[in-house]
Design a protein around this motif. Structure first.
Motif, PDB file in Angstrom:
ATOM      1  N   LEU A  82      44.087  33.449  50.133  1.00 46.63           N
ATOM      2  CA  LEU A  82      44.546  33.806  48.795  1.00 46.63           C
ATOM      3  C   LEU A  82      43.358  33.675  47.853  1.00 46.63           C
ATOM      4  O   LEU A  82      42.884  32.568  47.588  1.00 46.63           O
ATOM      5  N   ILE A  83      42.849  34.810  47.330  1.00 42.66           N
ATOM      6  CA  ILE A  83      41.648  34.777  46.505  1.00 42.66           C
ATOM      7  C   ILE A  83      41.943  34.925  45.015  1.00 42.66           C
ATOM      8  O   ILE A  83      41.059  34.697  44.196  1.00 42.66           O
ATOM      9  N   ASN A  84      43.162  35.309  44.674  1.00 44.31           N
ATOM     10  CA  ASN A  84      43.546  35.346  43.258  1.00 44.31           C
ATOM     11  C   ASN A  84      45.063  35.394  43.145  1.00 44.31           C
ATOM     12  O   ASN A  84      45.749  35.895  44.040  1.00 44.31           O
ATOM     13  N   LYS A  85      45.569  34.856  42.030  1.00 43.82           N
ATOM     14  CA  LYS A  85      47.001  34.897  41.736  1.00 43.82           C
ATOM     15  C   LYS A  85      47.165  35.173  40.254  1.00 43.82           C
ATOM     16  O   LYS A  85      46.530  34.514  39.420  1.00 43.82           O
ATOM     17  N   LEU A  86      47.960  36.165  39.920  1.00 44.89           N
ATOM     18  CA  LEU A  86      48.240  36.502  38.529  1.00 44.89           C
ATOM     19  C   LEU A  86      49.725  36.289  38.268  1.00 44.89           C
ATOM     20  O   LEU A  86      50.570  36.984  38.837  1.00 44.89           O
ATOM     21  N   LYS A  95      33.066  37.340  46.933  1.00 45.97           N
ATOM     22  CA  LYS A  95      32.976  38.308  45.848  1.00 45.97           C
ATOM     23  C   LYS A  95      34.225  38.263  44.968  1.00 45.97           C
ATOM     24  O   LYS A  95      35.291  37.800  45.387  1.00 45.97           O
ATOM     25  N   HIS A  96      34.097  38.781  43.740  1.00 49.59           N
ATOM     26  CA  HIS A  96      35.242  38.916  42.866  1.00 49.59           C
ATOM     27  C   HIS A  96      36.280  39.800  43.544  1.00 49.59           C
ATOM     28  O   HIS A  96      35.943  40.727  44.289  1.00 49.59           O
ATOM     29  N   TRP A  97      37.551  39.559  43.280  1.00 52.98           N
ATOM     30  CA  TRP A  97      38.599  40.277  44.005  1.00 52.98           C
ATOM     31  C   TRP A  97      38.585  41.774  43.719  1.00 52.98           C
ATOM     32  O   TRP A  97      39.047  42.568  44.537  1.00 52.98           O
ATOM     33  N   THR A  98      38.027  42.197  42.588  1.00 54.27           N
ATOM     34  CA  THR A  98      37.931  43.631  42.304  1.00 54.27           C
ATOM     35  C   THR A  98      36.705  44.271  42.944  1.00 54.27           C
ATOM     36  O   THR A  98      36.520  45.486  42.845  1.00 54.27           O
ATOM     37  N   ASP A  99      35.865  43.463  43.580  1.00 55.79           N
ATOM     38  CA  ASP A  99      34.604  43.938  44.144  1.00 55.79           C
ATOM     39  C   ASP A  99      34.634  43.899  45.665  1.00 55.79           C
ATOM     40  O   ASP A  99      33.616  43.682  46.311  1.00 55.79           O
ATOM     41  N   ARG A 100      35.823  44.100  46.219  1.00 50.78           N
ATOM     42  CA  ARG A 100      35.997  44.098  47.671  1.00 50.78           C
ATOM     43  C   ARG A 100      36.712  45.367  48.112  1.00 50.78           C
ATOM     44  O   ARG A 100      37.387  46.021  47.333  1.00 50.78           O
ATOM     45  N   GLU A 101      36.564  45.657  49.409  1.00 51.53           N
ATOM     46  CA  GLU A 101      37.222  46.845  49.945  1.00 51.53           C
ATOM     47  C   GLU A 101      38.502  46.509  50.698  1.00 51.53           C
ATOM     48  O   GLU A 101      39.384  47.344  50.808  1.00 51.53           O
ATOM     49  N   GLY A 102      38.620  45.314  51.241  1.00 50.45           N
ATOM     50  CA  GLY A 102      39.784  44.977  52.057  1.00 50.45           C
ATOM     51  C   GLY A 102      40.682  43.969  51.389  1.00 50.45           C
ATOM     52  O   GLY A 102      40.548  42.754  51.605  1.00 50.45           O
ATOM     53  N   LEU A 127      51.677  38.211  41.174  1.00 50.84           N
ATOM     54  CA  LEU A 127      50.847  39.004  42.068  1.00 50.84           C
ATOM     55  C   LEU A 127      49.935  38.074  42.851  1.00 50.84           C
ATOM     56  O   LEU A 127      49.326  37.155  42.286  1.00 50.84           O
ATOM     57  N   TYR A 128      49.816  38.324  44.145  1.00 49.86           N
ATOM     58  CA  TYR A 128      48.965  37.531  45.018  1.00 49.86           C
ATOM     59  C   TYR A 128      47.986  38.475  45.729  1.00 49.86           C
ATOM     60  O   TYR A 128      48.406  39.466  46.321  1.00 49.86           O
ATOM     61  N   PHE A 129      46.694  38.134  45.675  1.00 47.71           N
ATOM     62  CA  PHE A 129      45.663  38.979  46.272  1.00 47.71           C
ATOM     63  C   PHE A 129      45.037  38.223  47.446  1.00 47.71           C
ATOM     64  O   PHE A 129      44.515  37.113  47.265  1.00 47.71           O
ATOM     65  N   LEU A 130      45.079  38.845  48.615  1.00 48.55           N
ATOM     66  CA  LEU A 130      44.587  38.201  49.830  1.00 48.55           C
ATOM     67  C   LEU A 130      43.498  39.047  50.476  1.00 48.55           C
ATOM     68  O   LEU A 130      43.532  40.283  50.420  1.00 48.55           O
TER      69      LEU A 130
END
Length: 286
Positions: A3-7, A31-38, A16-19
């Motif tokens: 889990l790299i970010n939670k909004l 990397k920042h969660w917006t700077d990844r491809e997967g 929202l959960y970003f994995l």
């Protein structure tokens, strides 16, 4: 995954959960969660967990077919599948099922399909009993499209993607198209299994000729799949370009309260979220 970010959105009653894969052996750790491809984004609407009748539409059953699956590529598919099975997870398709013995489909707790493929030669790992989850990749997201010509033109010409690989299946009357950003794989290369953030389009022959045919976009009722997301170098400039190209908007940057995201509709009505790559240019405090 990690889990790299939670909004949290308590006023709107959803979170929202970003994995992503985030170990040193992953493709873009730290990397920042917006700077990844997967990335996989999970949306939880408050209270659904207490409703025994609540369920999502997975996109794989009529009359609501559309979204197909996400795909994880692994180092050792036999060991990876054994690990999931030992943990008690269900499968839509095990390796031994059917003719395609090199792929499997696990089911997540909501019944979404998760394809498993190998980025190593399958035969070379048959006798190896271990799998290293730190090397896994969030490889692709698959959606079904009605007209392959229109969809390929949209994702390449409008969205700027590159066609990485095509798999034609005339006997079964469907083709697969794998797209992503960056150059196409070189001849003799490792193909598309060792990367992240691809989009797979599945086209079933003949749907383009049926004026009444359409897929379920996941956002109309009943809901399930939400969207794919593309992060860009300059959000305002990118949206201006798409405006000039005449895209169909679901939400412009200026619409509503959220001024840092936009949504474009593709030819089948699937939503594409657009946001700023914060690794390239700061815009929002996510």
């Amino acid at each position: 995954m990690t889990l790299i970010n939670k909004l949290k959105n308590p006023d709107a009653k959803f979170d929202l959960y970003f994995l992503a894969y985030d170990s040193p052996g992953a493709l873009s750790p730290g990397k920042h969660w917006t700077d990844r491809e997967g990335i996989i984004e999970l949306t939880h609407n408050h209270g659904t967990e207490n409703d025994p009748d609540y369920k999502v539409v997975t996109g794989n059953a009529e009359p609501h077919r559309g979204f197909g699956h996400v795909c994880i590529s692994v180092d050792n598919i036999q060991a990876a599948c054994a690990r999931l099975e030992e943990a008690g997870y269900r499968f839509q398709k095990k390796l031994a099922d059917g003719r395609m013995r090199h792929i499997a489909f696990a089911l997540d707790p909501d019944g979404y399909w998760v394809e498993l493929i190998s980025f190593n030669d399958v035969e070379s790992t048959t006798d190896i009993k271990e799998t290293n989850v730190n090397t896994y990749r969030m490889n692709h997201t698959m959606i079904r499209v009605k007209d392959q010509v229109k969809s390929l033109a949209f994702y390449t010409d409008v969205m700027g993607m590159t066609l990485k690989r095509t798999a034609e299946n005339p006997g079964a009357k469907f083709n697969l198209y794998f797209l992503g950003y960056g150059p196409a794989p070189s001849a003799g290369g490792s193909g598309t299994a060792d990367v992240e953030g691809l989009l797979e389009l599945t086209w079933n022959y003949g749907t383009e000729s049926d004026p009444d045919f359409k897929y379920h976009n996941g956002n109309d009722q009943p809901q399930g799949f939400g969207h794919i997301c593309v992060s860009v170098d300059d959000l305002d400039a990118a949206c201006q370009r798409w405006e000039e190209l005449g895209v169909q908007w679901k939400k412009r940057l200026t619409d509503g309260r959220m001024k840092n995201i936009a949504f474009i509709l593709d030819p089948d009505g699937y939503w594409i979220e657009i946001l700023q790559n914060e690794g390239l240019k700061k815009r929002a405090e996510w």
